[in-house]
Design a protein around this motif. Sequence first.
Motif, PDB file in Angstrom:
ATOM      1  N   VAL A   5      21.609  -2.846  -9.992  1.00 10.43           N
ATOM      2  CA  VAL A   5      21.320  -4.025 -10.587  1.00 10.43           C
ATOM      3  C   VAL A   5      21.355  -5.216  -9.483  1.00 10.43           C
ATOM      4  O   VAL A   5      20.547  -6.160  -9.323  1.00 10.43           O
ATOM      5  CB  VAL A   5      22.015  -4.600 -11.862  1.00 10.43           C
ATOM      6  CG1 VAL A   5      21.711  -5.981 -12.257  1.00 10.43           C
ATOM      7  CG2 VAL A   5      21.818  -3.634 -12.830  1.00 10.43           C
ATOM      8  N   LEU A   6      22.375  -5.277  -8.835  1.00 10.58           N
ATOM      9  CA  LEU A   6      22.720  -6.199  -7.796  1.00 10.58           C
ATOM     10  C   LEU A   6      21.540  -6.406  -6.478  1.00 10.58           C
ATOM     11  O   LEU A   6      21.188  -7.472  -6.206  1.00 10.58           O
ATOM     12  CB  LEU A   6      24.015  -6.228  -7.344  1.00 10.58           C
ATOM     13  CG  LEU A   6      24.417  -7.074  -6.222  1.00 10.58           C
ATOM     14  CD1 LEU A   6      24.489  -8.547  -6.566  1.00 10.58           C
ATOM     15  CD2 LEU A   6      25.809  -6.588  -5.564  1.00 10.58           C
ATOM     16  N   ASN A   7      21.499  -4.884  -6.248  1.00  7.86           N
ATOM     17  CA  ASN A   7      20.385  -4.998  -5.164  1.00  7.86           C
ATOM     18  C   ASN A   7      18.995  -5.349  -5.559  1.00  7.86           C
ATOM     19  O   ASN A   7      18.310  -6.223  -5.049  1.00  7.86           O
ATOM     20  CB  ASN A   7      20.074  -3.582  -4.823  1.00  7.86           C
ATOM     21  CG  ASN A   7      21.007  -3.059  -3.766  1.00  7.86           C
ATOM     22  OD1 ASN A   7      21.153  -3.476  -2.905  1.00  7.86           O
ATOM     23  ND2 ASN A   7      21.380  -1.845  -3.824  1.00  7.86           N
ATOM     24  N   ILE A   8      18.348  -5.514  -6.803  1.00  8.27           N
ATOM     25  CA  ILE A   8      17.195  -5.946  -7.494  1.00  8.27           C
ATOM     26  C   ILE A   8      17.492  -7.405  -7.607  1.00  8.27           C
ATOM     27  O   ILE A   8      16.360  -7.979  -7.116  1.00  8.27           O
ATOM     28  CB  ILE A   8      17.011  -5.023  -8.806  1.00  8.27           C
ATOM     29  CG1 ILE A   8      16.695  -3.703  -8.726  1.00  8.27           C
ATOM     30  CG2 ILE A   8      15.709  -5.779  -9.413  1.00  8.27           C
ATOM     31  CD1 ILE A   8      16.657  -2.979  -9.585  1.00  8.27           C
ATOM     32  N   LEU A   9      18.540  -7.818  -7.947  1.00 14.18           N
ATOM     33  CA  LEU A   9      18.530  -9.349  -8.179  1.00 14.18           C
ATOM     34  C   LEU A   9      18.629 -10.026  -6.852  1.00 14.18           C
ATOM     35  O   LEU A   9      18.011 -11.108  -6.705  1.00 14.18           O
ATOM     36  CB  LEU A   9      20.163  -9.757  -8.777  1.00 14.18           C
ATOM     37  CG  LEU A   9      20.156  -9.214 -10.307  1.00 14.18           C
ATOM     38  CD1 LEU A   9      21.524  -9.560 -10.864  1.00 14.18           C
ATOM     39  CD2 LEU A   9      18.951 -10.010 -11.235  1.00 14.18           C
ATOM     40  N   ASN A  10      19.372  -9.430  -5.827  1.00 13.23           N
ATOM     41  CA  ASN A  10      19.159  -9.881  -4.475  1.00 13.23           C
ATOM     42  C   ASN A  10      17.808  -9.730  -3.800  1.00 13.23           C
ATOM     43  O   ASN A  10      17.358 -10.967  -3.233  1.00 13.23           O
ATOM     44  CB  ASN A  10      20.064  -9.152  -3.438  1.00 13.23           C
ATOM     45  CG  ASN A  10      21.562  -9.577  -3.529  1.00 13.23           C
ATOM     46  OD1 ASN A  10      21.740 -10.856  -3.808  1.00 13.23           O
ATOM     47  ND2 ASN A  10      22.450  -8.728  -3.416  1.00 13.23           N
ATOM     48  N   ASN A  11      17.083  -8.863  -4.067  1.00 14.25           N
ATOM     49  CA  ASN A  11      15.364  -8.809  -3.773  1.00 14.25           C
ATOM     50  C   ASN A  11      14.764  -9.852  -4.444  1.00 14.25           C
ATOM     51  O   ASN A  11      13.830 -10.532  -3.854  1.00 14.25           O
ATOM     52  CB  ASN A  11      15.085  -7.384  -4.242  1.00 14.25           C
ATOM     53  CG  ASN A  11      15.041  -6.307  -2.958  1.00 14.25           C
ATOM     54  OD1 ASN A  11      15.777  -6.679  -2.115  1.00 14.25           O
ATOM     55  ND2 ASN A  11      14.620  -5.234  -3.118  1.00 14.25           N
ATOM     56  N   ALA A  12      14.865 -10.254  -5.863  1.00 15.26           N
ATOM     57  CA  ALA A  12      14.227 -11.154  -6.378  1.00 15.26           C
ATOM     58  C   ALA A  12      14.751 -12.449  -5.879  1.00 15.26           C
ATOM     59  O   ALA A  12      13.765 -13.553  -5.389  1.00 15.26           O
ATOM     60  CB  ALA A  12      14.644 -11.388  -7.769  1.00 15.26           C
ATOM     61  N   LYS A  13      16.135 -12.889  -5.437  1.00 15.30           N
ATOM     62  CA  LYS A  13      16.460 -13.840  -4.982  1.00 15.30           C
ATOM     63  C   LYS A  13      15.831 -14.210  -3.745  1.00 15.30           C
ATOM     64  O   LYS A  13      15.304 -15.419  -3.096  1.00 15.30           O
ATOM     65  CB  LYS A  13      18.046 -13.959  -4.948  1.00 15.30           C
ATOM     66  CG  LYS A  13      18.572 -15.047  -4.190  1.00 15.30           C
ATOM     67  CD  LYS A  13      19.995 -14.980  -3.815  1.00 15.30           C
ATOM     68  CE  LYS A  13      20.370 -13.708  -3.148  1.00 15.30           C
ATOM     69  NZ  LYS A  13      19.958 -13.604  -1.653  1.00 15.30           N
ATOM     70  N   ASP A  14      15.737 -13.090  -2.704  1.00 15.98           N
ATOM     71  CA  ASP A  14      15.131 -13.366  -1.334  1.00 15.98           C
ATOM     72  C   ASP A  14      13.541 -13.567  -1.698  1.00 15.98           C
ATOM     73  O   ASP A  14      13.095 -14.178  -0.762  1.00 15.98           O
ATOM     74  CB  ASP A  14      15.363 -12.082  -0.622  1.00 15.98           C
ATOM     75  CG  ASP A  14      16.961 -11.902  -0.363  1.00 15.98           C
ATOM     76  OD1 ASP A  14      17.481 -12.939  -0.111  1.00 15.98           O
ATOM     77  OD2 ASP A  14      17.329 -10.893   0.032  1.00 15.98           O
TER      78      ASP A  14
END
Length: 267
Positions: free
Chosen positions: A164-173
């Motif tokens: 989940v954190l990886n996907i959220l970080n991708n969205a943030k970037d």
Amino acid sequence: MLLIVSFLAYVLRLHNKTLKQQIALEIEKNTNQQAIMFQQARFAEMGEMISMIAHQWRQPLNHISLIVNNLFLKYKKNALNDDVVNSVKKQFHHNIVYMSKTIDDFQNFFKPQQQKEKFYIKTLVNDILLLIQPLLDRKKIYVDIRIDDEISYFGYKSELGQVVLNILNNAKDAFLVRNVENKFIRIAVINNDEKTLKITIEDNAGGIDKDILDKIFDPYFSTKQSKNGTGLGLCIAKIIVTDHFKGSIKGTNTKEGAKFDILLPII
């Protein structure tokens, strides 16, 4: 004739033996490659963790700096008394406890997990958001959580958290490179049926280029190389979901952005 049959049987056994050795070698190579990738991803996660801790600590450190300056000014004015000292002590204690808790939260989140456990999905998501909230607030990204409080899962909590954190970080970037008003990330979880849990994470950051949509889970493929992207985040996420949870993960585009669907079997 019997000699020919025996010879063919010998060749077949030899071929099967060689084939088994080749399969074992490929499995070992694949296992070693995955171990290397996980190690590299772990180093990348450590960098992300340090960056997040820095953001979490920025406000309390600024507050401590103001406390010290205020203390010095009162000292210069001979205005120090027991009330001021006790107040400063309480403020220092509050900020130090907060900073210490931040370290504990990150340490617990990234700690390798050996055993499965029952956990509530909404609690997991909220824990992740606490870690990255300063980054989201700074970029004015709103997170819409649509998860029933009672939805739970039995599995590796920290590993699912990493996905989940990886996907959220991708969205943030993705938001960093696109000028989007009213930025949002929506996280929804439903019991897709009695045997499957479905986690959907979508954003309005413009989506993924169609030319690379089928490559986003490939190892070392990154659209963020100028920002030192490792290209391992989504690859590791897929390995965790497919190998460790025996589930599936898929990335698609919507009219507004990207959407990731994670299906996990309910055991």
